[in-house]
Design an enzyme around this catalytic site. Sequence first.
Site, PDB file in Angstrom:
ATOM      1  CG  ASN A  10      -1.669   1.208   1.495  1.00 50.82           C
ATOM      2  OD1 ASN A  10      -1.772   2.122   0.615  1.00 50.82           O
ATOM      3  ND2 ASN A  10      -2.506   1.376   2.569  1.00 50.82           N
ATOM      4  CE  LYS A  12      -0.332   3.173   4.764  1.00 55.83           C
ATOM      5  NZ  LYS A  12       0.090   3.199   6.356  1.00 55.83           N
ATOM      6  CG  HIS A  97      -5.708   1.448   5.532  1.00 58.77           C
ATOM      7  ND1 HIS A  97      -5.578   2.415   6.169  1.00 58.77           N
ATOM      8  CD2 HIS A  97      -4.776   0.524   5.186  1.00 58.77           C
ATOM      9  CE1 HIS A  97      -4.148   2.202   6.622  1.00 58.77           C
ATOM     10  NE2 HIS A  97      -3.470   1.193   6.146  1.00 58.77           N
ATOM     11  CD  GLU A  99      -2.722   5.211   6.830  1.00 61.92           C
ATOM     12  OE1 GLU A  99      -2.816   5.456   5.742  1.00 61.92           O
ATOM     13  OE2 GLU A  99      -1.901   4.819   7.474  1.00 61.92           O
ATOM     14  CD  GLU A 169      -3.276  -2.969   7.453  1.00 59.21           C
ATOM     15  OE1 GLU A 169      -2.245  -2.736   6.949  1.00 59.21           O
ATOM     16  OE2 GLU A 169      -4.017  -1.827   7.224  1.00 59.21           O
ATOM     17  N   GLY A 175       2.603   2.156  10.746  1.00 59.96           N
ATOM     18  CA  GLY A 175       3.587   3.319  10.533  1.00 59.96           C
ATOM     19  C   GLY A 175       4.294   3.816  11.968  1.00 59.96           C
ATOM     20  CB  SER A 215       5.546  -1.608  11.960  1.00 55.34           C
ATOM     21  OG  SER A 215       5.161  -0.418  12.027  1.00 55.34           O
TER      22      SER A 215
HETATM   23  P1  PGA Z   1       3.104   0.373   7.467  1.00 54.93           P
HETATM   24  O1  PGA Z   1       1.750   0.299   6.917  1.00 54.93           O
HETATM   25  O2  PGA Z   1       3.599  -1.010   7.064  1.00 54.93           O
HETATM   26  O3  PGA Z   1       4.003   1.600   7.049  1.00 54.93           O
HETATM   27  O4  PGA Z   1       2.916   0.168   9.077  1.00 54.93           O
HETATM   28  C1  PGA Z   1       0.709  -0.718   6.836  1.00 54.93           C
HETATM   29  C2  PGA Z   1      -0.515  -0.320   6.367  1.00 54.93           C
HETATM   30  O5  PGA Z   1      -1.218   0.842   6.543  1.00 54.93           O
HETATM   31  O6  PGA Z   1      -1.235  -0.923   5.429  1.00 54.93           O
END
Ligand code: PGA
Length: 252
Positions: A10, A12, A97, A99, A169, A175, A215
């Site tokens: 992803n 983003k 997701h 976010e 997740e 992140g 992460s």
């Molecule tokens: P990240 O994001 O690997 O940067 O923690 C994962 C995601 O949001 O799908």
Amino acid sequence: MNRKKIVAGNWKMNSTLDDAIDLVASMKLKSKNFQEIEKIIFPPFPFLKTVADNLITETNFFVGAQNCSEHLKGAYTGEVSVEMLSSVGCQYILVGHSERRHFFNENDGQLILKIQHALNNNLKVIFCFGEQLEERKNATHFETVKQQLENVLKVFSEQQLDKIYLAYEPVWAIGTGETATPEQAQEMHAYVRRIITHLFSNEAAGKIPILYGGSCNAQNAAELFACADVDGGLIGGASLKADDFCKIISSF
Ligand code: PGA
């Protein structure tokens, strides 16, 4: 149960068109020896067609969109429909997701519509869910995940579920550089399979792919992917570097 192994990236709201083209070229080269692993990348909307065209001859390497409209077409300025996404070569949509849930207040009703539109247009879905730090701290994380899954998946049939992958997740791991331990990931993934058994059947629970995200990187992917109920990863930051992404692909 022999399930698919999947690594999804992803991106983003990162990269430019030139960077996207370079990144995909590099990923293609470096993942050549891992054709049995299903690879899916989720670039930003403006790069989807170019990336899809660049991957068209690749084996087991697909493009998806990070979001889609809950509406099908019409006067919705700024929105992107599933039909549009399908017409530029997308085969997957990311739905739910954290976010999107938290920054854009997407609710279960909207997530259901997005999944319905995706499935009706022959797109597959990666459905994301996971608890916040507070919920893990006060031990309500299982209940949160149960609600997130039940509220949305209950409207779909077992046949439709065949086109849905799940991605656990934990929000506190996205992140942040703080990854769930393999024990925490395995415990939740096994629990998710029990929810799927309850909602659908044992067979459905045995075959649905469940990815871990938060992460996940080139250093920790192997121990996470070694867990019995972890079928791969949804990768954010580390999917913006071809070396790291391909190291993760080689971690099964
Ligand atoms: P990240 O994001 O690997 O940067 O923690 C994962 C995601 O949001 O799908």
